[in-house]
Design a protein around this motif. Structure first.
Motif, PDB file in Angstrom:
ATOM      1  N   UNK A 293      20.061   6.048 -36.261  1.00  0.00           N
ATOM      2  CA  UNK A 293      18.690   6.440 -36.479  1.00  0.00           C
ATOM      3  C   UNK A 293      18.199   6.767 -37.951  1.00  0.00           C
ATOM      4  N   UNK A 294      19.201   7.413 -38.396  1.00  0.00           N
ATOM      5  CA  UNK A 294      18.836   7.807 -39.817  1.00  0.00           C
ATOM      6  C   UNK A 294      18.802   6.603 -40.697  1.00  0.00           C
TER       7      UNK A 294
ATOM      8  N   UNK B  68      15.374   2.418 -43.598  1.00  0.00           N
ATOM      9  CA  UNK B  68      14.868   0.950 -43.655  1.00  0.00           C
ATOM     10  C   UNK B  68      13.407   1.050 -43.597  1.00  0.00           C
ATOM     11  N   UNK B  69      12.757   1.453 -42.400  1.00  0.00           N
ATOM     12  CA  UNK B  69      11.493   1.508 -42.292  1.00  0.00           C
ATOM     13  C   UNK B  69      10.488   2.503 -43.480  1.00  0.00           C
ATOM     14  N   UNK B  70      10.969   3.379 -44.050  1.00  0.00           N
ATOM     15  CA  UNK B  70      10.470   4.132 -44.896  1.00  0.00           C
ATOM     16  C   UNK B  70      10.394   3.387 -46.206  1.00  0.00           C
ATOM     17  N   UNK B  71      11.436   2.479 -46.484  1.00  0.00           N
ATOM     18  CA  UNK B  71      11.239   1.619 -47.581  1.00  0.00           C
ATOM     19  C   UNK B  71      10.647   0.482 -47.417  1.00  0.00           C
TER      20      UNK B  71
ATOM     21  N   UNK C 297      11.414  -3.924 -35.772  1.00  0.00           N
ATOM     22  CA  UNK C 297      12.030  -3.479 -34.421  1.00  0.00           C
ATOM     23  C   UNK C 297      12.852  -2.146 -34.660  1.00  0.00           C
ATOM     24  N   UNK C 298      12.923  -1.667 -35.541  1.00  0.00           N
ATOM     25  CA  UNK C 298      13.781  -0.359 -35.603  1.00  0.00           C
ATOM     26  C   UNK C 298      13.112   0.654 -34.772  1.00  0.00           C
ATOM     27  N   UNK C 299      12.006   0.890 -34.948  1.00  0.00           N
ATOM     28  CA  UNK C 299      11.218   2.145 -33.864  1.00  0.00           C
ATOM     29  C   UNK C 299       9.716   1.863 -33.957  1.00  0.00           C
TER      30      UNK C 299
ATOM     31  N   UNK D 224       7.813   7.286 -32.853  1.00  0.00           N
ATOM     32  CA  UNK D 224       9.125   7.870 -33.284  1.00  0.00           C
ATOM     33  C   UNK D 224       9.135   7.990 -35.003  1.00  0.00           C
ATOM     34  N   UNK D 225       8.721   7.139 -35.672  1.00  0.00           N
ATOM     35  CA  UNK D 225       8.673   7.168 -36.892  1.00  0.00           C
ATOM     36  C   UNK D 225       8.055   8.588 -37.524  1.00  0.00           C
TER      37      UNK D 225
END
Length: 647
Positions: free
Chosen positions: A467-468, A473-476, A412-414, A418-419
């Motif tokens: 956002x950073x 979180x998403x990158x991991x 749900x982060x983005x 956006x990513x």
């Protein structure tokens, strides 16, 4: 009647969903099931006939979850764009519900995702009702936040962040407006548009509104090209309107155009064509001029060593000396070694190139030390060049039609769009290898004003600490998936020794690209994108002649060096092409090429195994039985077909 029943069920769901949205969007089981089931019948493609029902879903969602956006849309000067925004919001809501319900139902049947998409532990979470509803609620909360941001953006002018654009010194917005999707015609067959009286009012009004919205958001870099059909002419007419109305001044804008070169072109030919481009734009000068499609070593030769016809680079230099051009650069779809050669010439102030979180499009599989164009991004920084990323939302993964898998990885982060944007804006500090490699601006090829909304809001959010943190979180999460699905060794070495077409002299095989497509299908579920890219390789293969030399084949088809390479041939022995590939990778390379050919070749694709003449609903059912749910498109953020694509 069926649609009305479905709509009522969705309305019931949204009413319960948003009743207490300040605290949570968590809903009752019955509302969740009924709404998600009904949502599964709506068509979310760009050609959907369900848009009015989808808009009704969006309005009900907004009426309780984000009421402040509705009056902003109702009173907006551009009602066509207000309509588009409601379609996009509705499609997002329905797609989020659709995946959640289908994942739960699959688990209820005791089934797992096809192709081992998820690990056993992931499967337990993906289809768990409580976990699913929580993620659905969190994802819709994110959408509510975006809608609140959109209300603010549309209500008063905003400025996306700017950065120094290399040695040009220009303060460049980190989002640029690309102008190849809003013109009336490509002027490449069919009806050509050569004069203003041939233009449709609807198309020109849409174009003017795109420019107005871009300027409203601080997106003042406008990028076009001679090859974009009647784009320059229409922009010239639109700029006059903006200047006459006092909405902006010439000095407020950064205008860029481009022109391609050829072996038959002389220096005077190029100079004359550029002056005609300025005339069409109605400008005395352009801030940025690019050599369009510096794609092969031959293009470099025509620029710097063109014999009696005159070096073509001198035409640009002369116009720069005359004040007609402020800064010069190049755009490219080239193999990595050609881009490197152009950068090292030190003749250019900036470059337009492909480089994205999931690959580098035509250069994927290339590279000396690192895969793709990373070495060139670092080299451009060393030469203090501006870096403009081409097609971040189209060639960068068709972010406007993300797969369910891509969304599941990033929400749900983005959203994936956006990513992909943040990955590029944060690249200067986060790139592998430790060398500085900033990407200054990314282009949005807007076909309609609302296409700028998500890039602009992502840009505004990019400077926040929250956002950073979300990005990390998403990158991991993505890295963990790569390690599991591909394996750490393969993820690090898959490109080593692979040739693309420029190293495949006999057949022009784009092997690096094919293996890259295999990777992104498995990691991100990007089957739709892979089919689009592989389709060009199949077309190129049909035109490749064994009776011609490599160069003759490359230049026989004008489009080849823009989208280069040939497809997999099941009858070919690839021993010689793979001689530099590590022994431990060879079997998987062959497996990857075969996989891509089976799934992505139009004539052989598993995903195309549909009965001839099947109606739309039957085709959808058949595709669901063949294509893994996670590889299917979640939604299409194009509410309607863009003008130049209408034929």
């Amino acid at each position: 009647a069926r649609h009305m029943q479905l709509l009522l069920l969705i309305v019931l769901f949204i009413s319960q969903l948003t009743m207490n949205c300040a605290k949570s969007l968590l809903v009752s089981e019955s509302a969740f099931f009924s709404a998600a089931t009904s949502a599964s019948s709506f068509n979310l493609s760009s050609a959907s006939s369900d848009n009015e029902q989808i808009i009704a879903v969006a309005k009900k969602f907004l009426s309780t979850a984000c009421p402040e956006l509705l009056p902003v849309l109702e009173n907006h000067y551009d009602q066509a764009s207000a309509h588009d925004r409601l379609v996009k919001i509705g499609r997002n809501v329905i797609a989020t519900l659709r995946y959640g319900q289908e994942a739960i139902e699959r688990k209820g049947r005791g089934e797992s995702a096809m192709m081992d998409i998820w690990s056993s532990e992931e499967e337990k979470i993906i289809g768990n009702e409580i976990e699913r509803k929580t993620k659905t609620d969190d994802s819709l909360q994110r959408l509510v936040k975006e809608c609140k941001d959109l209300a603010k953006v549309l209500s008063s002018p905003v400025k996306v962040p700017t950065v120094r654009y290399g040695r040009t010194g220009i303060q460049m917005p980190i989002v640029s407006l690309g102008c190849m999707r809003f013109q009336q015609s490509w002027n490449r067959g069919g009806k050509t548009i050569n004069s203003p009286d041939q233009l449709e009012k609807e198309c020109q009004d849409n174009l003017v509104n795109i420019l107005k919205h871009a300027i409203h958001c601080g997106v003042n870099h406008i990028e076009t090209a001679k090859m974009y059909g009647c784009s320059e002419m229409q922009i010239g007419l639109a700029l006059k309107v903006l200047f006459d109305e006092g909405l902006c001044r010439r000095e407020d804008l950064i205008i860029q155009t481009k022109n391609a070169i050829s072996s038959s072109m002389s220096k005077s030919d190029l100079k004359s064509q550029i002056l005609q481009q300025l005339k069409l734009l109605g400008l005395d000068y352009v801030d940025l001029f690019s050599v369009h499609g510096l794609n092969t070593d031959d293009h470099c030769e025509w620029l710097f060593n063109h014999g009696e016809k005159g070096n073509l680079i001198d035409a640009v230099r002369e116009l720069k000396a005359e004040g007609k051009i402020r800064w010069m650069g190049f755009s490219t779809h080239a193999p990595a070694h050609v881009i490197k050669r152009a950068i090292e010439s030190d003749a250019f102030d900036y470059l337009n190139m492909h480089y994205h979180f999931m690959g580098a499009y035509t250069a994927s599989g290339d590279g000396d030390v690192n895969e793709g164009n990373l070495d060139n991004i670092q080299l451009a920084h060393k030469h203090d060049m501006g870096v403009f990323i081409i097609s971040a939302y189209d060639k960068g993964g068709r972010m406007y039609t993300p797969s369910h898998l891509s969304r599941e990885l990033m929400l749900p982060e983005m959203e994936p769009m956006e990513y992909g944007s943040l990955w590029l804006w944060y690249h200067g500090k986060n790139c592998q290898g430790g060398k500085p490699a900033p990407c200054h601006t990314i282009v949005c090829g807007a076909a309609r004003p609302s296409d700028l909304d998500q890039p602009v809001m992502a840009a505004l959010r990019s400077i926040t600490a929250e956002t950073k943190e979300d990005f990390e979180v998403v990158s991991r999460r993505i890295q963990e998936r790569k390690d599991r699905v591909l394996g750490k060794d393969w993820a690090a070495t898959w490109h080593v020794g692979l040739p693309n077409y420029s190293q495949s002299e006999k057949r022009g095989f784009q092997i690096g690209n094919m293996v890259w497509l295999y990777n992104i299908i498995h990691v991100y579920g990007m089957l739709d994108y892979a089919k689009d890219r592989y389709g060009t390789l199949v077309g190129n293969s049909k035109n490749w002649s064994p009776d011609k030399t490599w160069k003759e084949n490359v230049f026989a088809n004008p489009g080849f060096n823009w989208m280069p390479g040939c497809a997999y041939d099941p009858s070919h022995d690839y021993s010689s092409e793979l001689m530099d590939v590590p022994e431990e990778n060879k079997a998987r390379v062959l497996e990857a090429m075969k996989f891509v050919h089976e799934w992505c070749c139009p004539e052989n694709s598993k995903s195309m195994a549909l009965e001839a003449g099947a109606d739309e609903k039957k085709e959808e059912d058949q595709e669901r039985n063949v294509i893994p749910l996670e590889w299917q498109i979640a939604y299409d953020m194009r509410p309607w077909t863009a003008f130049p694509e209408r034929g």
